[in-house]
Design a protein around this motif. Structure first.
Motif, PDB file in Angstrom:
ATOM      1  N   ASP A 172      37.306  55.371  26.095  1.00 40.95           N
ATOM      2  CA  ASP A 172      38.416  54.724  25.380  1.00 40.95           C
ATOM      3  C   ASP A 172      37.808  53.696  24.443  1.00 40.95           C
ATOM      4  OD1 ASP A 172      40.792  52.968  24.780  1.00 40.95           O
ATOM      5  OD2 ASP A 172      41.734  54.373  26.182  1.00 40.95           O
ATOM      6  N   ASP A 173      38.335  53.572  23.226  1.00 42.39           N
ATOM      7  CA  ASP A 173      37.764  52.615  22.285  1.00 42.39           C
ATOM      8  C   ASP A 173      38.220  51.187  22.569  1.00 42.39           C
ATOM      9  OD1 ASP A 173      40.353  53.351  21.523  1.00 42.39           O
ATOM     10  OD2 ASP A 173      40.005  52.798  19.429  1.00 42.39           O
ATOM     11  N   GLU A 174      39.186  51.007  23.464  1.00 37.72           N
ATOM     12  CA  GLU A 174      39.649  49.670  23.837  1.00 37.72           C
ATOM     13  C   GLU A 174      38.934  49.220  25.104  1.00 37.72           C
ATOM     14  OE1 GLU A 174      43.933  48.909  23.643  1.00 37.72           O
ATOM     15  OE2 GLU A 174      44.166  50.920  22.799  1.00 37.72           O
ATOM     16  N   ILE A 175      38.123  48.179  24.980  1.00 36.50           N
ATOM     17  CA  ILE A 175      37.343  47.726  26.127  1.00 36.50           C
ATOM     18  C   ILE A 175      38.237  47.240  27.260  1.00 36.50           C
ATOM     19  CG2 ILE A 175      37.068  45.371  25.220  1.00 36.50           C
ATOM     20  CD1 ILE A 175      34.251  45.415  26.528  1.00 36.50           C
ATOM     21  N   MET A 176      39.410  46.685  26.926  1.00 33.87           N
ATOM     22  CA  MET A 176      40.307  46.189  27.973  1.00 33.87           C
ATOM     23  C   MET A 176      40.858  47.340  28.812  1.00 33.87           C
ATOM     24  SD  MET A 176      40.108  43.003  27.848  1.00 33.87           S
ATOM     25  CE  MET A 176      41.364  42.657  29.066  1.00 33.87           C
ATOM     26  N   ILE A 177      41.039  48.481  28.186  1.00 31.96           N
ATOM     27  CA  ILE A 177      41.502  49.655  28.933  1.00 31.96           C
ATOM     28  C   ILE A 177      40.412  50.087  29.912  1.00 31.96           C
ATOM     29  CG2 ILE A 177      42.174  52.074  28.781  1.00 31.96           C
ATOM     30  CD1 ILE A 177      44.340  50.238  27.783  1.00 31.96           C
ATOM     31  N   ARG A 178      39.184  50.135  29.437  1.00 32.91           N
ATOM     32  CA  ARG A 178      38.076  50.526  30.308  1.00 32.91           C
ATOM     33  C   ARG A 178      37.890  49.531  31.448  1.00 32.91           C
ATOM     34  NH1 ARG A 178      35.366  50.985  25.309  1.00 32.91           N
ATOM     35  NH2 ARG A 178      33.706  49.557  25.999  1.00 32.91           N
ATOM     36  N   GLU A 179      37.975  48.239  31.126  1.00 32.48           N
ATOM     37  CA  GLU A 179      37.833  47.213  32.163  1.00 32.48           C
ATOM     38  C   GLU A 179      38.973  47.319  33.178  1.00 32.48           C
ATOM     39  OE1 GLU A 179      35.324  44.836  32.666  1.00 32.48           O
ATOM     40  OE2 GLU A 179      34.357  46.253  31.296  1.00 32.48           O
ATOM     41  N   GLY A 180      40.168  47.622  32.691  1.00 34.15           N
ATOM     42  CA  GLY A 180      41.297  47.790  33.594  1.00 34.15           C
ATOM     43  C   GLY A 180      41.066  48.908  34.589  1.00 34.15           C
ATOM     44  N   PHE A 181      40.577  50.030  34.077  1.00 33.67           N
ATOM     45  CA  PHE A 181      40.289  51.150  34.963  1.00 33.67           C
ATOM     46  C   PHE A 181      39.225  50.775  35.995  1.00 33.67           C
ATOM     47  CE2 PHE A 181      42.265  54.293  32.022  1.00 33.67           C
ATOM     48  CZ  PHE A 181      42.985  54.989  32.976  1.00 33.67           C
ATOM     49  N   LYS A 182      38.215  50.035  35.572  1.00 40.50           N
ATOM     50  CA  LYS A 182      37.113  49.703  36.476  1.00 40.50           C
ATOM     51  C   LYS A 182      37.540  48.730  37.569  1.00 40.50           C
ATOM     52  CE  LYS A 182      34.022  48.492  33.397  1.00 40.50           C
ATOM     53  NZ  LYS A 182      32.734  48.004  32.851  1.00 40.50           N
ATOM     54  N   HIS A 183      38.406  47.768  37.211  1.00 43.10           N
ATOM     55  CA  HIS A 183      38.683  46.678  38.138  1.00 43.10           C
ATOM     56  C   HIS A 183      40.080  46.690  38.758  1.00 43.10           C
ATOM     57  CE1 HIS A 183      34.866  45.011  36.973  1.00 43.10           C
ATOM     58  NE2 HIS A 183      35.224  44.955  35.704  1.00 43.10           N
ATOM     59  N   LEU A 184      41.019  47.408  38.163  1.00 43.20           N
ATOM     60  CA  LEU A 184      42.384  47.409  38.690  1.00 43.20           C
ATOM     61  C   LEU A 184      42.705  48.636  39.529  1.00 43.20           C
ATOM     62  CD1 LEU A 184      44.339  46.051  35.574  1.00 43.20           C
ATOM     63  CD2 LEU A 184      43.524  44.787  37.581  1.00 43.20           C
ATOM     64  N   PHE A 185      41.808  49.613  39.513  1.00 49.91           N
ATOM     65  CA  PHE A 185      42.009  50.806  40.330  1.00 49.91           C
ATOM     66  C   PHE A 185      40.922  50.864  41.395  1.00 49.91           C
ATOM     67  CE2 PHE A 185      41.388  55.377  41.227  1.00 49.91           C
ATOM     68  CZ  PHE A 185      42.661  55.671  41.696  1.00 49.91           C
ATOM     69  N   ASN A 186      41.325  51.152  42.626  1.00 50.82           N
ATOM     70  CA  ASN A 186      40.364  51.181  43.731  1.00 50.82           C
ATOM     71  C   ASN A 186      39.730  52.559  43.827  1.00 50.82           C
ATOM     72  OD1 ASN A 186      38.967  51.075  46.206  1.00 50.82           O
ATOM     73  ND2 ASN A 186      40.433  49.580  47.025  1.00 50.82           N
ATOM     74  N   TRP A 187      38.614  52.739  43.119  1.00 48.38           N
ATOM     75  CA  TRP A 187      37.940  54.039  43.091  1.00 48.38           C
ATOM     76  C   TRP A 187      37.396  54.419  44.467  1.00 48.38           C
ATOM     77  CZ3 TRP A 187      38.540  56.964  38.918  1.00 48.38           C
ATOM     78  CH2 TRP A 187      38.867  56.337  37.709  1.00 48.38           C
ATOM     79  N   ALA A 188      36.944  53.424  45.219  1.00 43.37           N
ATOM     80  CA  ALA A 188      36.353  53.710  46.532  1.00 43.37           C
ATOM     81  C   ALA A 188      37.374  54.342  47.476  1.00 43.37           C
ATOM     82  CB  ALA A 188      35.791  52.430  47.142  1.00 43.37           C
ATOM     83  N   ASP A 189      38.632  53.905  47.368  1.00 42.67           N
ATOM     84  CA  ASP A 189      39.676  54.477  48.220  1.00 42.67           C
ATOM     85  C   ASP A 189      39.871  55.964  47.967  1.00 42.67           C
ATOM     86  OD1 ASP A 189      40.161  52.178  49.563  1.00 42.67           O
ATOM     87  OD2 ASP A 189      42.110  51.754  48.662  1.00 42.67           O
ATOM     88  N   HIS A 190      39.514  56.407  46.759  1.00 40.93           N
ATOM     89  CA  HIS A 190      39.661  57.812  46.390  1.00 40.93           C
ATOM     90  C   HIS A 190      38.308  58.520  46.346  1.00 40.93           C
ATOM     91  CE1 HIS A 190      43.972  57.515  45.316  1.00 40.93           C
ATOM     92  NE2 HIS A 190      43.649  56.255  45.088  1.00 40.93           N
ATOM     93  N   ASP A 191      37.302  57.859  46.943  1.00 40.76           N
ATOM     94  CA  ASP A 191      35.952  58.423  47.072  1.00 40.76           C
ATOM     95  C   ASP A 191      35.370  58.810  45.714  1.00 40.76           C
ATOM     96  OD1 ASP A 191      33.853  58.850  48.721  1.00 40.76           O
ATOM     97  OD2 ASP A 191      34.409  60.875  49.324  1.00 40.76           O
ATOM     98  N   CYS A 192      35.512  57.895  44.744  1.00 43.73           N
ATOM     99  CA  CYS A 192      34.987  58.108  43.388  1.00 43.73           C
ATOM    100  C   CYS A 192      34.153  56.895  42.978  1.00 43.73           C
ATOM    101  CB  CYS A 192      36.124  58.277  42.376  1.00 43.73           C
ATOM    102  SG  CYS A 192      37.190  59.708  42.625  1.00 43.73           S
ATOM    103  N   GLU A 193      33.311  57.073  41.949  1.00 40.74           N
ATOM    104  CA  GLU A 193      32.568  55.960  41.376  1.00 40.74           C
ATOM    105  C   GLU A 193      32.479  56.126  39.864  1.00 40.74           C
ATOM    106  OE1 GLU A 193      28.447  55.771  42.405  1.00 40.74           O
ATOM    107  OE2 GLU A 193      28.232  57.946  42.531  1.00 40.74           O
ATOM    108  N   VAL A 194      32.652  55.022  39.135  1.00 41.63           N
ATOM    109  CA  VAL A 194      32.513  55.034  37.682  1.00 41.63           C
ATOM    110  C   VAL A 194      31.036  54.936  37.349  1.00 41.63           C
ATOM    111  CG1 VAL A 194      33.051  53.852  35.530  1.00 41.63           C
ATOM    112  CG2 VAL A 194      34.787  53.996  37.330  1.00 41.63           C
ATOM    113  N   VAL A 195      30.518  55.955  36.660  1.00 39.31           N
ATOM    114  CA  VAL A 195      29.077  55.994  36.371  1.00 39.31           C
ATOM    115  C   VAL A 195      28.757  55.680  34.919  1.00 39.31           C
ATOM    116  CG1 VAL A 195      28.593  57.612  38.228  1.00 39.31           C
ATOM    117  CG2 VAL A 195      29.157  58.505  35.957  1.00 39.31           C
ATOM    118  N   GLY A 196      29.785  55.568  34.047  1.00 37.21           N
ATOM    119  CA  GLY A 196      29.503  55.273  32.655  1.00 37.21           C
ATOM    120  C   GLY A 196      30.754  55.108  31.831  1.00 37.21           C
ATOM    121  N   GLU A 197      30.555  54.661  30.566  1.00 38.58           N
ATOM    122  CA  GLU A 197      31.653  54.443  29.629  1.00 38.58           C
ATOM    123  C   GLU A 197      31.249  54.942  28.243  1.00 38.58           C
ATOM    124  OE1 GLU A 197      33.169  50.378  29.616  1.00 38.58           O
ATOM    125  OE2 GLU A 197      31.984  50.000  31.442  1.00 38.58           O
ATOM    126  N   ALA A 198      32.251  55.190  27.405  1.00 37.62           N
ATOM    127  CA  ALA A 198      32.016  55.535  26.009  1.00 37.62           C
ATOM    128  C   ALA A 198      33.189  55.038  25.183  1.00 37.62           C
ATOM    129  CB  ALA A 198      31.836  57.042  25.842  1.00 37.62           C
TER     130      ALA A 198
END
Length: 252
Positions: free
Chosen positions: A10-36
């Motif tokens: 996403d070209d909006e950094i706030m959207i990317r930050e929101g996904f990283k910090h407002l969604f509990n990836w661990a609860d869904h057994d996922c990990e964010v490995v990168g951004e673009a």
């Protein structure tokens, strides 16, 4: 299942930050490995990181999200894509569906809805893995979860419960429930509802069956209950889904 690797585009950094910090990836057994932040960077990151899932906007610089998906499909056909977009237009959603996108989420993101999307994605990945195994030389997969899910796919019009499955497969209901959590990453009812809704969507756009007939074919004796579940899952009623999918011209 293994922990799923996620790339955020996403070209909006706030959207990317929101996904990283407002969604509990661990609860869904996922990990964010990168951004673009643009289409070209996304293609490069996909090649280098080889994520399982790409969360991508349509309207990004240099190259559109849909073009990124089209090019990626040629090299990495098994990567799953979820579109997150500000375009509240069914024609975009329809084109995404034809490109076999797992889901189409509107901004601002509802993270509960997004969590359901990730659960559906885990189911889709599990199904693809089973289908790939069945097509290989070692197609006789005797795992209990494979036998159970195959049975569910073939008996969606039945009244199915953990108890009925336990009786059929001579297993404890709690054990079956744990199998779904351990092997797929979602609960039994989440899985069953997902495959029922997927079949319902196929029937809505490929047949002239009535809503009542489709409800019956996917295990809902009361079409009103089916309509309520479908709207909660897809955001629109079965009738709206059929009308909008069939009447909206295909994007070029």
């Amino acid at each position: 299942m293994k922990k799923l690797r996620v790339l955020l585009v996403d070209d909006e950094i706030m959207i990317r930050e929101g996904f990283k910090h407002l969604f509990n990836w661990a609860d869904h057994d996922c990990e964010v490995v990168g951004e673009a932040a643009d289409g070209m960077e996304a293609l490069n990151r996909i090649d280098s990181l080889k994520p399982d899932i790409v969360i991508i906007d349509i309207n990004i610089p240099i190259m559109s999200g849909l073009k990124v998906i089209q090019l990626t499909r040629m090299k990495h056909p098994n990567i799953a894509f979820v579109i997150v977009s500000g375009y509240d237009d069914f024609s975009y959603c329809q084109q995404a569906l034809r490109m076999q996108i797992t889901d189409y989420i509107l901004k601002p993101v509802n993270y509960d809805e997004f969590g359901n999307c990730i659960d559906n994605l885990r189911i889709s990945i599990f199904q693809k893995n089973v289908e790939s195994a069945e097509e290989s030389e070692n197609s006789d997969d005797a795992r209990p979860i494979v036998k159970i899910t195959r049975y569910l796919q073939e008996h969606l019009d039945d009244d199915i419960s953990l108890s009925s499955l336990a009786e059929r497969f001579y297993l404890n209901p709690q054990y079956i429930s744990q199998l779904f959590r351990n092997e797929i990453g979602v609960g039994f009812l989440v899985y069953l509802t997902n495959i029922r809704m997927e079949k319902a969507k196929k029937l809505l756009i490929s047949t002239t069956l009535t809503i009542t007939e489709i409800a019956d074919k996917v295990g809902y004796g009361d079409y009103r209950v089916f309509t309520k579940v479908f709207k909660k899952s897809e955001g629109i009623t079965p009738s709206q889904y059929r009308r909008e999918f069939l009447e909206t011209p295909q994007a070029s």
